[in-house]
Scaffold this motif. Structure first.
Motif, short mmCIF file in Angstrom:
data_model
loop_
_atom_site.label_atom_id
_atom_site.label_comp_id
_atom_site.label_asym_id
_atom_site.label_seq_id
_atom_site.Cartn_x
_atom_site.Cartn_y
_atom_site.Cartn_z
N ARG A 104 45.22 36.13 43.85
CA ARG A 104 44.75 36.41 42.64
C ARG A 104 45.45 35.94 41.58
NH1 ARG A 104 44.07 42.69 41.46
NH2 ARG A 104 42.28 42.37 42.88
N VAL A 105 44.62 35.33 40.55
CA VAL A 105 45.02 34.83 39.34
C VAL A 105 44.52 35.87 38.07
CG1 VAL A 105 45.04 32.90 37.58
CG2 VAL A 105 45.23 32.33 40.22
N THR A 106 45.71 36.05 37.53
CA THR A 106 45.43 37.15 36.54
C THR A 106 45.94 36.61 34.88
OG1 THR A 106 45.78 39.00 37.91
CG2 THR A 106 45.97 39.58 35.58
N LEU A 107 44.85 36.63 34.08
CA LEU A 107 45.24 36.00 32.53
C LEU A 107 46.12 37.61 31.81
CD1 LEU A 107 42.32 34.48 31.55
CD2 LEU A 107 44.21 33.54 32.76
N LYS A 108 46.81 37.15 30.70
CA LYS A 108 47.53 38.08 30.03
C LYS A 108 46.77 39.24 29.66
CE LYS A 108 47.73 36.10 25.30
NZ LYS A 108 48.69 35.73 24.31
N ASP A 109 45.32 39.10 29.57
CA ASP A 109 44.58 39.96 28.74
C ASP A 109 43.82 40.98 29.85
OD1 ASP A 109 42.66 38.33 29.95
OD2 ASP A 109 41.36 38.00 28.13
N GLY A 110 44.21 40.66 31.12
CA GLY A 110 43.72 41.63 32.38
C GLY A 110 42.62 40.86 33.15
N SER A 111 41.93 39.62 32.77
CA SER A 111 40.93 39.10 33.56
C SER A 111 41.24 38.58 34.50
CB SER A 111 40.09 38.46 32.66
OG SER A 111 40.89 37.45 31.89
N CYS A 112 40.66 38.39 35.72
CA CYS A 112 41.27 37.72 36.77
C CYS A 112 40.28 37.31 37.77
CB CYS A 112 42.19 38.77 37.63
SG CYS A 112 41.25 40.37 38.30
N HIS A 113 40.41 36.45 38.49
CA HIS A 113 39.72 35.83 39.79
C HIS A 113 40.50 35.80 40.84
CE1 HIS A 113 36.11 35.02 37.32
NE2 HIS A 113 36.87 34.25 36.74
N GLU A 114 40.07 35.97 42.06
CA GLU A 114 40.87 35.79 43.44
C GLU A 114 39.94 35.15 44.56
OE1 GLU A 114 40.48 39.99 46.00
OE2 GLU A 114 41.97 40.00 44.21
N ASP A 115 40.46 34.27 45.46
CA ASP A 115 39.91 33.61 46.36
C ASP A 115 41.03 33.45 47.48
OD1 ASP A 115 38.07 32.30 47.78
OD2 ASP A 115 37.39 30.99 46.06
N VAL A 116 40.16 32.91 48.72
CA VAL A 116 41.22 32.97 49.84
C VAL A 116 41.43 31.44 50.20
CG1 VAL A 116 40.88 33.17 52.50
CG2 VAL A 116 39.96 34.72 50.93
N GLY A 117 42.66 31.16 50.46
CA GLY A 117 42.97 29.97 50.90
C GLY A 117 43.44 29.78 52.28
N TYR A 118 43.56 28.49 52.82
CA TYR A 118 44.01 28.42 54.31
C TYR A 118 44.80 27.17 54.42
CZ TYR A 118 42.70 28.68 59.32
OH TYR A 118 42.90 28.91 60.58
N GLY A 119 45.55 27.41 55.40
CA GLY A 119 46.61 26.44 55.96
C GLY A 119 46.73 26.53 57.30
N SER A 120 46.89 25.17 57.88
CA SER A 120 47.13 24.99 59.61
C SER A 120 48.05 23.85 59.63
CB SER A 120 45.86 24.72 60.12
OG SER A 120 45.30 23.75 59.57
#
Length: 202
Positions: A104-120
């Motif tokens: 999750r990435v959150t800005l200082k004003d509280g707005s945010c987005h999140e997503d799924v990453g993958y590694g192998s």
């Protein structure tokens, strides 16, 4: 000697949490403007993908650098929400594994987005080496995917198929406007002719 009284606990019903700091109107305008820019060709990389195709991407360190410049070094943060191991195999003392994580990435004003990453990884010599590589890859992938939801300058333009088709036809010119130097993207269409400040392009 008079002893001071201990502080009285505040009634939870009266407690009002402090509101997060907000971006000023000027900051909002600047951020929105910066996020709308498409990334120029020289900031991008390519690698082989499935079926003999080529994948265009922006490196993790560069996305972080651009985010720091757009939001400010203390204007955003990232959080690993969870990690899930999809598979682990160890034939012949070699380790192969795949895992995913939510960032999750959150800005200082509280707005945010999140997503799924993958590694192998395949055929690592040790289990520790396998997990280290896969976790770092998954976190970086999740961070990039979460950041790109904020706008084109953070990678969302790489999901525009028409833009990707035009990449090979771009020419890059440096132009000046007032006291600020810009890199201007000149494709055959006028869709991507907005200038990107060079401060976002190092």
């Amino acid at each position: 000697m008079t002893q001071s009284k201990p502080p009285v606990a505040q009634d939870s019903k009266d407690y009002v949490p402090a509101s997060p700091p907000q971006f000023s109107e000027a900051e909002k305008h600047g951020i929105q403007n910066a996020l709308s820019h498409y990334l120029p060709n020289e900031l991008l990389c390519t690698r082989a993908a499935f079926g003999g195709s080529r994948l265009t991407y922006v490196e993790g360190w560069r996305v972080i650098s651009i985010a720091n410049q757009i939001f400010g070094f203390n204007g955003w943060s990232s959080t690993i929400k969870d990690t899930n191991v999809d598979f682990v195999m160890s034939p012949d003392n070699r380790y192969s594994l795949g895992l995913s994580c939510t960032v999750r990435v959150t800005l200082k004003d509280g707005s945010c987005h999140e997503d799924v990453g993958y590694g192998s990884i395949d055929n690592a010599k040790t289990k520790a080496q396998a997990f280290e590589k896969a976790k770092k890859e998954a976190v970086t992938d999740g961070l990039k995917r979460a950041l790109r939801m904020f706008g084109n300058a953070l990678g969302n333009c790489l999901y525009d198929k028409e833009y990707l088709k035009q990449l090979g036809r771009f020419s890059v010119q440096k132009v000046s406007h007032s006291s600020v130097s810009y890199i201007h993207i000149i494709p055959q269409t006028s869709k991507w002719t907005t200038p990107l400040p060079t401060s976002l392009a190092y």
